[in-house]
Write an enzyme that holds these catalytic residues in place. Structure first.
Site, short mmCIF file in Angstrom:
data_model
loop_
_atom_site.label_atom_id
_atom_site.label_comp_id
_atom_site.label_asym_id
_atom_site.label_seq_id
_atom_site.Cartn_x
_atom_site.Cartn_y
_atom_site.Cartn_z
N ASP A 219 -17.15 23.58 39.77
CA ASP A 219 -16.56 23.96 38.49
C ASP A 219 -16.09 22.70 37.76
O ASP A 219 -16.72 21.65 37.89
CB ASP A 219 -15.39 24.94 38.76
CG ASP A 219 -15.18 25.93 37.63
OD1 ASP A 219 -14.85 25.49 36.52
OD2 ASP A 219 -15.35 27.14 37.84
N HIS B 77 -10.48 25.61 33.71
CA HIS B 77 -11.37 26.63 34.29
C HIS B 77 -11.47 26.50 35.81
O HIS B 77 -11.38 27.49 36.54
CB HIS B 77 -12.75 26.46 33.63
CG HIS B 77 -13.70 27.58 33.86
ND1 HIS B 77 -14.46 27.68 35.00
CD2 HIS B 77 -14.04 28.65 33.10
CE1 HIS B 77 -15.23 28.76 34.93
NE2 HIS B 77 -15.00 29.37 33.78
N SER C 187 -16.64 34.54 34.98
CA SER C 187 -16.14 33.37 35.73
C SER C 187 -14.92 33.75 36.57
O SER C 187 -14.68 33.13 37.61
CB SER C 187 -15.69 32.27 34.76
OG SER C 187 -16.76 31.44 34.40
#
Lengths: 82, 660
Positions: free
Chosen positions: B32, B105, B435
């Site tokens: 990620d 994220h 996600s």
């Protein structure tokens, strides 16, 4: 356009490595330099694929496709977060 | 995350997961944007030494030292050669050339999968509770592959290679890159070898819903995860001058609006731009906006940016109106000014009021966090949908998990909106996407791996799928928020993940590498294509065998009927074969089949045998399913569910039928 370099992922048939090579990385490097003296290798892979990634012009990519032991020359793709 | 552990029943799994040892030796690798290691979610209190077989490393770089790792976060690497070759050097004034997460994220996904427990977590008071990852005792390793300009496949392949070599047991990838054949898709290629080495790869399905045929990451050796809602909401009501109220959602936390209603304007009417309704930067006329509430339409630019645009123009607040593209799906945001998002229907009523009243007024009433919202889960509108455009005979997504308004760890580099103008810094943030659902499943897979170390990735995926539910406790089918109607297996796959049941599935549909190679032969892949994907340059599909996807031991069924042209009475019969392995007590399983009304009812399903007797653990039994359907117009679809039960366990497989 034919000179602009892009990243490609090159899949190699490791079992076809000539006996003159001991390390597969050396074979990958030799395969790359056989089609270009300026091509830049980014990564070599041995676990998830047999092969490497490199910066190539479209013409170099085409030439590499014809090189013995090369299974596929695939252009890099961009992924996005979800 | 807060709430998802309770929503998923993880509090009921304590007796099912071995109390000591195993889970702590499971390592989840997250590919990620990196990690913010100082977050409490990566606290290693209570963890023993790093597993002896671990070969990972904590790589040093900008704002990141080897001391950033500990017994929880046992690895952190970064991969940027591919990115830099295409985009130029990483701009170190904007992002760290190291595993450090400047985006948020990666910190969110990794803490969701396997973050440590953190008491009293919240975002600005919202979603307060004890936060924890799904596999709270598993170890984490992060592999930064995504940068400001995207995630490049040469870096992703390099990271997958290292993650497998390092010793990860589960890989979590909340990213995707469109649709291409498996032998051209780097994530599918990397995941094949990972699977071969016993590593489960879980990927997000994509956020291109609710349109059909929008899935990413559909290789059958990948677990493909769609998104659903929780039973939690953040209501913020719009109260109009005509005394009518409309529900919305918001995570705004700051100075409240005045008690008295404010003048209310439509952005499209206070702009000098043709797309002024979208509240794009520089499009609002300050003299017409100052001190007023502004209605902005959703789309094109970020939701939170619209709020910032309104604030910069002097607006007092914003109402963000969904359009048909989003329907009734409400995604909460930590706006910089008082703001709420409303669904398409409410937006339509609000617009009507604005047009009918010469001096419209409104205010927003923020109501904090509410739980026990029903029905839940519902399929998120944004969650990508089937059918599977690469291999229609494999039903995807595999399942859904929580992916809407998920609280988890956040970077210290940017505020909760992610806008550079947002000066706030928070330990946790609430965001939405597949996600967010993907790392839920990754963590749950780690939980299963800890409880059943000898299970293959296919067995773990099977357990997650066959125990998933597709109906609410009252018996009604899971809804799709995009339509307000019952969703289908093209939306949720096998259903919503149910971890307590997944830990004890009774039977599993297992698969070996040879099965996957047979699958590739069934797709008529060439020897070169199989060699690229599997590294087997000497493998050849046998000319003596007949390969068929219908014989592939997948835990779900997708049947494509071909209608004979010119015949309205012709019937088509398709036969699938499956093999189940007993991983529970000895016993006898009986089958039942349900098909949906409508097109699904046109399919006759016969299972042979209808009973399976297991006398030992590990015993395998095969069965045959014959699907017979009459002629249907091309494009027709139908659904059903096949269940084996021994009275205690229910081993369920969704069925999808299409006619071409």
């Amino acid at each position: 356009t034919n000179m602009i370099k892009k990243t490609y992922i090159i899949h190699m048939a490791k079992s076809q490595m000539p006996n003159t090579f001991v390390e597969h990385q050396h074979w990958y490097e030799a395969s790359l330099t056989s089609i270009s003296s300026s091509a830049e290798m980014l990564y070599t892979y041995d676990t998830v694929i047999h092969g490497f990634s490199a910066r190539l012009s479209p013409a170099e990519a085409k030439a590499l496709e014809e090189t013995p032991g090369v299974l596929a020359v695939l252009p890099e793709t961009r992924y996005e977060l979800h | 995350t807060t709430r998802t552990p309770e929503f998923l029943g993880l509090d009921k799994t304590e007796g099912l997961v071995p109390a000591s040892g195993t889970e702590t030796d499971v390592v989840v690798g997250v590919l990620d944007t990196g990690v913010w290691p100082e977050r409490s979610s990566f606290n290693d209190a209570g963890f023993g030494p790093v597993p002896a077989g671990w070969k990972g490393a904590c790589e040093q770089g900008t704002n990141f030292s080897t001391a950033a790792c500990n017994r929880k976060l046992i690895g952190a690497r970064f991969f940027c050669k591919g990115y830099e070759a295409s985009m130029g050097p990483v701009d170190e004034t904007k992002e760290s050339r190291s595993p450090r997460d400047d985006d948020g994220h990666g910190t969110h996904t990794s803490s969701t999968a396997a973050g440590s427990a953190v008491p009293s977590a919240s975002l600005l008071g919202y979603a307060a509770g004890n936060a924890r990852g799904m596999a709270v005792r598993a170890r984490l390793a992060v592999y930064k592959v995504c940068w400001g300009g995207g995630c490049f496949s040469s870096d992703i392949l390099a990271a997958m290679e290292r993650a497998v070599d390092d010793g990860c047991h589960v890989l979590s990838l909340s990213l995707g890159g469109g649709m291409s054949d498996y032998y051209r898709d780097s994530v599918a290629i990397g995941a094949f070898t990972a699977m071969e080495k016993g590593v489960l790869v879980s990927c997000s399905a994509g956020n291109a819903g609710p349109s059909s045929n929008t899935l990413s990451n559909v290789a059958p050796w990948i677990t493909t995860v769609g998104a659903g809602t929780l039973d939690r909401d953040f209501p913020a009501y719009v109260s109009l001058g005509n005394r009518k109220n409309y529900s919305g959602v918001s995570l705004y936390s700051g100075k409240p609006l005045p008690d008295s209603p404010l003048p209310f304007v439509y952005a499209g009417n206070v702009s000098n731009s043709t797309n002024g309704n979208l509240c794009m930067p520089g499009t609002l006329i300050p003299s017409l906006v100052a001190g007023k509430l502004v209605l902005c339409d959703r789309g094109i630019n970020a939701r939170v940016q619209k709020g910032y645009v309104v604030r910069e123009a002097g607006g007092a607040g914003m109402i963000l109106a969904n359009t048909a593209a989003n329907g009734e799906e409400l995604v909460a945001d930590a706006h910089l000014l008082p703001a709420t998002g409303v669904g398409e229907k409410a937006a339509s009523s609000i617009r009507s009021y604005m047009q009918s009243d010469p001096n419209p007024t409104a205010t927003i009433v923020f109501s904090g966090t509410k739980v026990n919202i029903q029905p839940s889960p519902v399929v998120a509108a944004f969650s990508s949908r089937g059918p599977n455009s690469i291999t229609p005979e494999i039903l995807k997504p595999d399942l859904i998990a929580p992916g809407v308004n998920i609280l988890a760890g956040w970077t210290g580099a940017v505020g909760p909106t992610g806008l550079t103008v947002d000066p706030r810094r928070v330990e946790f943030n609430i965001i939405s996407g597949t996600s967010m659902s993907c790392p839920h499943v990754s963590g749950l897979a780690a939980l299963l791996k800890g409880a059943h170390p000898d299970w293959s990735p296919a067995a773990i995926k099977s357990a997650l799928m066959t125990t998933a539910y597709d109906v609410y406790s009252g018996g009604d089918g899971i809804l799709d928020i995009a339509t307000g109607k019952p969703a289908s297996p093209f939306d949720y796959g096998a259903g919503h993940v149910d971890p307590p049941r997944a830990l004890d599935p009774g039977l599993v549909y297992d698969l070996t590498v040879e099965d996957y190679l047979d699958f590739l032969c069934a797709l008529n892949y060439t020897a070169l294509q199989i060699a690229s994907l599997s590294k087997r340059s000497d493998f050849k599909c046998s000319g003596e065998r007949t390969y068929a996807v219908s014989g592939f031991n997948y835990p779900s069924f997708s049947v494509a009927f071909t209608t004979a042209s010119g015949s309205s009475t012709a019937t088509t019969t398709v036969t699938h074969v499956r093999t189940v392995t007993n991983v529970g007590p000895v016993g006898t399983y009986k089958v039942s089949v349900m098909t949906s009304e409508g097109d699904g009812g046109a399919v006759k399903v016969v299972v042979d045998p209808s009973e399976l007797d297991f006398k030992t653990v590990g015993e395998k039994r095969s069965y045959k399913v014959t699907f017979t359907a009459g002629s249907m117009p091309s494009g027709s679809v139908g659904f059903g569910r096949l269940e084996w039960t021994d009275g205690k366990h229910v081993v369920a497989s969704p069925m999808a039928f299409t006619w071409t």
